[in-house]
Design a protein around this motif. Sequence first.
Motif: not given
Lengths: 365, 289, 271
Positions: A49, A52-54, A56, A70, A74-75, A79, A83, A160
Amino acid sequence: MIEPALRFAGVGKSYGEARILDDLHLEVAEGEFFVLLGPSGCGKTTLLRMTAGLQTLDRGEIYLRGTALSPVPPEGRNIAMVFQDYALYPHMTVYQNMAFGLRRHARRRAETDAQVRKTAALLGIGALLERRPHQLSGGQQQRVALGRAIVRDPALYLMDEPLSNLDAQVRATVRTEIKELQRRLRVTTLYVTHDQVEAMTLADRMAVLNEGRVQQIGRPIDVYRAPANEFVAQFLASPKLNVFDGTLERAAGTASVRTAIGTFAFPNPPSSLGEPTALRVGLRPEEIKVSFPIDESEPHLSVRLIEPLGSQVLVIAERDGTQVTVSVAADALPAEPRRLRVVPAGCAVHLFDRGGLALAHFISA
Amino acid sequence: MRLQSDRLAAARPYLYLTPTLLVLATFTYLPIARLAEMSLHAPGTGASLGPWIGLSAYQKLFSNPLFWRILGQTFAYVFASVPIAMALGLGLALLLDQPLRGLGLLRALYYAPVVMPTVAVAALALWMFNPNGGLVDYLLHLVGIAPIPWLVDTTWALPTLIVIAVWKNVGYYMVIYLAGLQALPQAVLDAARLDGARPLVRFFTITLPLLRPTTFFIGVVALIGSFQVFDFVNLMTQGGPSNATNVLVYFAYQNGFAYMQLGLAAALSLVMFALVLAILGLVAWTFNR
Amino acid sequence: MMRRFATYAVLVAGLFPLLLPFYWMAVTSLKAKRDVFTATPQWLPLHPAWDNYPLAWSAEPFGRFFFNSIVVTTLIVASQLVLASLAAFALARFEFRGRRAIFWLVVAALIVPVQITFVANFMTLARFGLLNSYLALVAPYAASAFGTFLLRQAFAAVPRQLEDAARLDGCSGLAFLWHVLLPLSRPTLIAFALVAVVAHWNDYFWPLIVTNNNAVRTLPIGLGMFVGQEVTTDWNLLMAASIFVSAPMLLLFFLMQRYFVRARLHTGIRG
């Protein structure tokens, strides 16, 4: 040095006092199928996660093709993620599900349409485009979830535990499909699972995680043959690793380990082994050689339980509180065996120090 | 740059909540404080408040025998109409909770009065119970009962309002009970059946106890709702005859808008609020025991 | 077999007190004045007086009231849907300080009906000279604690993975609310909207408090005035008026029955 496709540099994450991930370093090569294997709560999903940037990260940085992720939302990361529960939009058709991300990324309608149809054909779901998720079987939903990732043509797939909700039969089929697809598309893939069979079958390389730390990185077969510690050996064993206390005894040019179920001899004891006298000996059920003596006078264990698995049979035997589980070919098993003897020669033996760190792996002579 | 957008992101939920909270604050929370303020001051000119008078509005209210009578009547209305409508609603729900043809239509018909405007129901009831040519008296006459002075007699007026309220609300309780019934674990009912429990025993030992949460929910909603009864009173009896159907909200309305006793009306409103809280507390306590 | 018969028998018997008033309302509305009061009631309108409807319609400015009701109900319901969606979005999908407290604050508003606050609210609106305006009719209902609560429950039921997937698809914040949460909560939205439409179309109490002018009066107030005037005389006209005031809600109910029942199933407030 060539920059790897994906690089984790000292990544750390804590929730309050609990360290979920601790100073994690990993590199995944371009086009590689990389599996993160570990028990639940080991931090593998958190890692996914964060990639993915979901979520930090607290420390360290993740680089995708050399770019620090960083600052990228996410968008913007290019990537795609598959799920565990597929996370298909229930109110959209298969087509809309696949097109949604493309449209949000401001692709043209015609281009989107071509992409969606091409991907659907690739996955064999072209006929399902107008259906809604609830009209699909689990396997079909899984394919749509894959399609939604593939259609975006991303730099990286994150998966995942994508197979955990499927029936055993379908799971094997889809597993093969994922592998084939990844071979064909050659997109770097980071795949999270707690199932060692998935890891063994899918991975080019894998990392075993426990309690937020990397235990071992390597090709599946290498990790299997030479687990870095007792945890890894245990995790890759099915159904479980037999562990015994042992004592190392050295003689001129040879060495042997004595345990409650037998004495295993080193053919070429490495000098690195040192002189620890007390250690732990691990044997996988499928790596133990046994015989079923008829004669009661030979030293033996008593058979407690037999669990047929088809071509293999698990035999659980015991003596003086020491239990051993072995896996035997069904046709090698006598009718109603009562006694079992471990034959040291030919057994694969894994030696660990008292702290669980691997000392040596060898085939007993 | 990053920091600024983070701060903006953190403010977002508050931003989304602001309109709703503003409206609720203006028209729900603050009015409670405003009522308290009004009840402690003499009425002023226009919208301003007069001098501080302490609790004298409450004293005036509590020393008025009419207040106590109206309080009693409100309770009578609430505690007669709510249990009757709930029992009927449950009965209908039990009958309708069967896989029989045509029950969907019946369900809808029983529910129809709930969506009717109270004004239309009041108009219809005035006509049905009219002493002069009303259909109800005529039907009673057919079975040999003398005409009853429904809405014009101090004894009959309140019960008549209760009948009308039950007619209007029973469909609502029916539908919620139906939902409750359909959510019951079928396995438990089947087990009771295999244990040889008769239908009536099953109902009292299994169904009814399992429906407790539903009954609690309906009870709360119905109590709050029927405590606010106003429309029927205002449209059909204006609280009469001689205050026999006067209820708290109507009394507050009279004080505020007919007698221009705003302080008294405010005090009355707060007393109602306290009563609603007390009843809710009592109901919650009974059901959590 | 016997039980089934008994069930039908009881239910149909129950229909008699339920439906007779409706029938009587319809029949009366079609009677000529001389047929309203008869020694034995006329069960059928022998000479249907269709004229009663236009007569009743023009007895009060019902056209104006109808228009007002549509405007007020539309404004209230639209505002409630928008504000409740936003508030519920915040409560269901964000972590922030005071979230629990605010949630309970919203729920607490459910037990403070307008019948308790009306004196204070009347004074507030009077002070700003807002009585007899659409604003006075709409503002107290512009937000809905109940709708906020309902939608929060619906939004909270949407799995987090779906939100994650949407974010990776470039859809977050209000876009997520619009493209995912609201479409997914459609049944709840419709159910709530229907309950709100019925409640505010039928509302008699609050418009009574803040209007005394035909320009802004709504249908229930108009019919209420008609009740006041016509008692003891023109029951046929009053019944006709009652029918055209109720008809929109009855029609809505029979068309959208499915959603009404669902509204009750999931929610249960009185309409």
